[in-house]
Design a protein around this motif. Structure first.
Motif, PDB file in Angstrom:
ATOM      1  N   LEU A 107       0.824  -1.204   0.000  1.00 28.11           N
ATOM      2  CA  LEU A 107       0.000   0.000   0.000  1.00 28.11           C
ATOM      3  C   LEU A 107       0.863   1.262   0.000  1.00 28.11           C
ATOM      4  CD1 LEU A 107      -2.901   1.132   0.197  1.00 28.11           C
ATOM      5  CD2 LEU A 107      -2.662   1.003   2.683  1.00 28.11           C
ATOM      6  N   ARG A 108       1.933   1.243   0.751  1.00 23.72           N
ATOM      7  CA  ARG A 108       2.799   2.422   0.877  1.00 23.72           C
ATOM      8  C   ARG A 108       3.665   2.673  -0.350  1.00 23.72           C
ATOM      9  NH1 ARG A 108       4.996   1.476   6.995  1.00 23.72           N
ATOM     10  NH2 ARG A 108       3.106   2.144   8.052  1.00 23.72           N
ATOM     11  N   ARG A 109       3.962   1.625  -1.092  1.00 25.87           N
ATOM     12  CA  ARG A 109       4.924   1.729  -2.192  1.00 25.87           C
ATOM     13  C   ARG A 109       4.582   2.880  -3.149  1.00 25.87           C
ATOM     14  NH1 ARG A 109       5.759  -3.654  -3.503  1.00 25.87           N
ATOM     15  NH2 ARG A 109       7.465  -3.628  -2.029  1.00 25.87           N
ATOM     16  N   GLY A 110       3.375   2.936  -3.637  1.00 26.73           N
ATOM     17  CA  GLY A 110       2.993   3.995  -4.568  1.00 26.73           C
ATOM     18  C   GLY A 110       2.843   5.342  -3.899  1.00 26.73           C
ATOM     19  N   THR A 111       2.449   5.349  -2.645  1.00 28.32           N
ATOM     20  CA  THR A 111       2.266   6.629  -1.964  1.00 28.32           C
ATOM     21  C   THR A 111       3.598   7.322  -1.719  1.00 28.32           C
ATOM     22  OG1 THR A 111       2.230   5.601   0.228  1.00 28.32           O
ATOM     23  CG2 THR A 111       0.116   5.894  -0.874  1.00 28.32           C
ATOM     24  N   VAL A 112       4.666   6.553  -1.565  1.00 27.43           N
ATOM     25  CA  VAL A 112       5.986   7.153  -1.349  1.00 27.43           C
ATOM     26  C   VAL A 112       6.435   7.888  -2.615  1.00 27.43           C
ATOM     27  CG1 VAL A 112       8.426   6.668  -0.887  1.00 27.43           C
ATOM     28  CG2 VAL A 112       6.651   5.571   0.481  1.00 27.43           C
ATOM     29  N   VAL A 113       6.153   7.335  -3.769  1.00 28.63           N
ATOM     30  CA  VAL A 113       6.495   8.018  -5.028  1.00 28.63           C
ATOM     31  C   VAL A 113       5.775   9.365  -5.087  1.00 28.63           C
ATOM     32  CG1 VAL A 113       6.241   7.958  -7.545  1.00 28.63           C
ATOM     33  CG2 VAL A 113       7.001   5.908  -6.309  1.00 28.63           C
ATOM     34  N   LEU A 114       4.485   9.360  -4.849  1.00 25.84           N
ATOM     35  CA  LEU A 114       3.719  10.607  -4.882  1.00 25.84           C
ATOM     36  C   LEU A 114       4.234  11.583  -3.832  1.00 25.84           C
ATOM     37  CD1 LEU A 114       1.453  12.429  -5.832  1.00 25.84           C
ATOM     38  CD2 LEU A 114      -0.130  11.092  -4.415  1.00 25.84           C
ATOM     39  N   ALA A 115       4.486  11.096  -2.634  1.00 24.32           N
ATOM     40  CA  ALA A 115       4.981  11.968  -1.558  1.00 24.32           C
ATOM     41  C   ALA A 115       6.308  12.605  -1.936  1.00 24.32           C
ATOM     42  CB  ALA A 115       5.114  11.178  -0.262  1.00 24.32           C
TER      43      ALA A 115
ATOM     44  N   ILE B  77       6.078   6.594   6.456  1.00 25.27           N
ATOM     45  CA  ILE B  77       7.244   5.854   6.929  1.00 25.27           C
ATOM     46  C   ILE B  77       7.938   5.185   5.743  1.00 25.27           C
ATOM     47  CG2 ILE B  77       8.064   4.083   8.517  1.00 25.27           C
ATOM     48  CD1 ILE B  77       6.631   6.584   9.805  1.00 25.27           C
ATOM     49  N   VAL B  78       9.193   5.547   5.572  1.00 29.05           N
ATOM     50  CA  VAL B  78      10.000   4.970   4.496  1.00 29.05           C
ATOM     51  C   VAL B  78      11.407   4.746   5.036  1.00 29.05           C
ATOM     52  CG1 VAL B  78      10.526   7.241   3.510  1.00 29.05           C
ATOM     53  CG2 VAL B  78      10.719   5.228   2.089  1.00 29.05           C
ATOM     54  N   ASP B  79      11.994   3.647   4.644  1.00 31.77           N
ATOM     55  CA  ASP B  79      13.338   3.276   5.057  1.00 31.77           C
ATOM     56  C   ASP B  79      14.352   3.882   4.088  1.00 31.77           C
ATOM     57  OD1 ASP B  79      15.608   0.888   4.782  1.00 31.77           O
ATOM     58  OD2 ASP B  79      14.904   1.238   6.839  1.00 31.77           O
ATOM     59  N   ALA B  80      15.527   4.233   4.589  1.00 34.52           N
ATOM     60  CA  ALA B  80      16.578   4.794   3.735  1.00 34.52           C
ATOM     61  C   ALA B  80      16.938   3.832   2.608  1.00 34.52           C
ATOM     62  CB  ALA B  80      17.809   5.126   4.573  1.00 34.52           C
TER      63      ALA B  80
ATOM     64  N   TYR C 212      16.579   5.900  -1.140  1.00 35.61           N
ATOM     65  CA  TYR C 212      17.673   6.289  -2.026  1.00 35.61           C
ATOM     66  C   TYR C 212      17.602   5.619  -3.400  1.00 35.61           C
ATOM     67  CZ  TYR C 212      19.586   8.920   1.846  1.00 35.61           C
ATOM     68  OH  TYR C 212      19.755   9.825   2.862  1.00 35.61           O
ATOM     69  N   PRO C 213      17.319   4.309  -3.481  1.00 35.45           N
ATOM     70  CA  PRO C 213      17.134   3.724  -4.822  1.00 35.45           C
ATOM     71  C   PRO C 213      15.932   4.334  -5.553  1.00 35.45           C
ATOM     72  CG  PRO C 213      17.502   1.991  -3.201  1.00 35.45           C
ATOM     73  CD  PRO C 213      17.335   3.274  -2.441  1.00 35.45           C
ATOM     74  N   LEU C 214      14.882   4.678  -4.812  1.00 31.84           N
ATOM     75  CA  LEU C 214      13.708   5.310  -5.430  1.00 31.84           C
ATOM     76  C   LEU C 214      14.088   6.659  -6.027  1.00 31.84           C
ATOM     77  CD1 LEU C 214      10.669   5.557  -6.041  1.00 31.84           C
ATOM     78  CD2 LEU C 214      10.421   6.524  -3.745  1.00 31.84           C
ATOM     79  N   LEU C 215      14.851   7.457  -5.294  1.00 36.20           N
ATOM     80  CA  LEU C 215      15.276   8.762  -5.812  1.00 36.20           C
ATOM     81  C   LEU C 215      16.089   8.599  -7.093  1.00 36.20           C
ATOM     82  CD1 LEU C 215      16.274  10.581  -2.497  1.00 36.20           C
ATOM     83  CD2 LEU C 215      14.221  10.967  -3.891  1.00 36.20           C
ATOM     84  N   ARG C 216      16.999   7.637  -7.105  1.00 32.69           N
ATOM     85  CA  ARG C 216      17.797   7.396  -8.320  1.00 32.69           C
ATOM     86  C   ARG C 216      16.913   6.949  -9.488  1.00 32.69           C
ATOM     87  NH1 ARG C 216      21.311   5.576  -4.292  1.00 32.69           N
ATOM     88  NH2 ARG C 216      20.670   3.397  -4.541  1.00 32.69           N
ATOM     89  N   ARG C 217      15.931   6.088  -9.196  1.00 30.18           N
ATOM     90  CA  ARG C 217      15.024   5.612 -10.257  1.00 30.18           C
ATOM     91  C   ARG C 217      14.179   6.753 -10.810  1.00 30.18           C
ATOM     92  NH1 ARG C 217       9.749   3.631 -10.054  1.00 30.18           N
ATOM     93  NH2 ARG C 217       9.830   3.325  -7.810  1.00 30.18           N
ATOM     94  N   LEU C 218      13.631   7.590  -9.923  1.00 30.43           N
ATOM     95  CA  LEU C 218      12.815   8.723 -10.374  1.00 30.43           C
ATOM     96  C   LEU C 218      13.650   9.712 -11.192  1.00 30.43           C
ATOM     97  CD1 LEU C 218      10.624   9.362  -7.194  1.00 30.43           C
ATOM     98  CD2 LEU C 218       9.953   8.203  -9.316  1.00 30.43           C
TER      99      LEU C 218
END
Length: 113
Positions: free
Chosen positions: A14-22, A46-49, A53-59
């Motif tokens: 559930l959180r996975r997509g919301t972190v991208v939007l956030a 709540i998101v783990d480092a 960090y991989p999400l930021l690189r992917r975006l």
């Protein structure tokens, strides 16, 4: 009763997509990774480092974020900000988030017309 592992897995999903939007929304104002992590966590997102960090690189690779290094301080930091493409995606995701939230609110209150 649902076991803790099953619950944790669904919460993570559930959180996975919301972190991208956030991230896209929060990074309308440039910031570096650790400050973003702290900001999101303080808001209850709540998101783990090791996830962030991989999400930021992917975006960034997808063109949804841009980055630049700030070397003016003692410790160089990579600052991210939402790109125009990221802003457009944030608008689409926000609209859909509101639609889903409204539908779930109607379902949970029994007003599912």
């Amino acid at each position: 009763m649902i076991d803790d592992e099953t619950t944790a897995g669904h919460i993570q999903e559930l959180r996975r997509g919301t972190v991208v939007l956030a991230c896209l929304v929060r990074l309308r104002q440039p910031d570096y990774g650790y400050a973003l992590l702290e900001s999101l966590n303080s808001l209850g997102i709540i998101v783990d480092a090791n996830t962030l960090y991989p999400l930021l690189r992917r975006l960034e690779k997808q063109g949804l974020l841009v980055s630049e290094w700030n070397t003016e301080e003692a410790r160089p930091r990579k600052f991210y900000r939402t790109s125009p493409a990221g802003e457009a995606l944030a608008e689409v995701l926000t609209t859909d988030w509101r639609r889903i939230d409204d539908a779930l609110a109607r379902l949970t209150t029994g007003d599912d017309r």
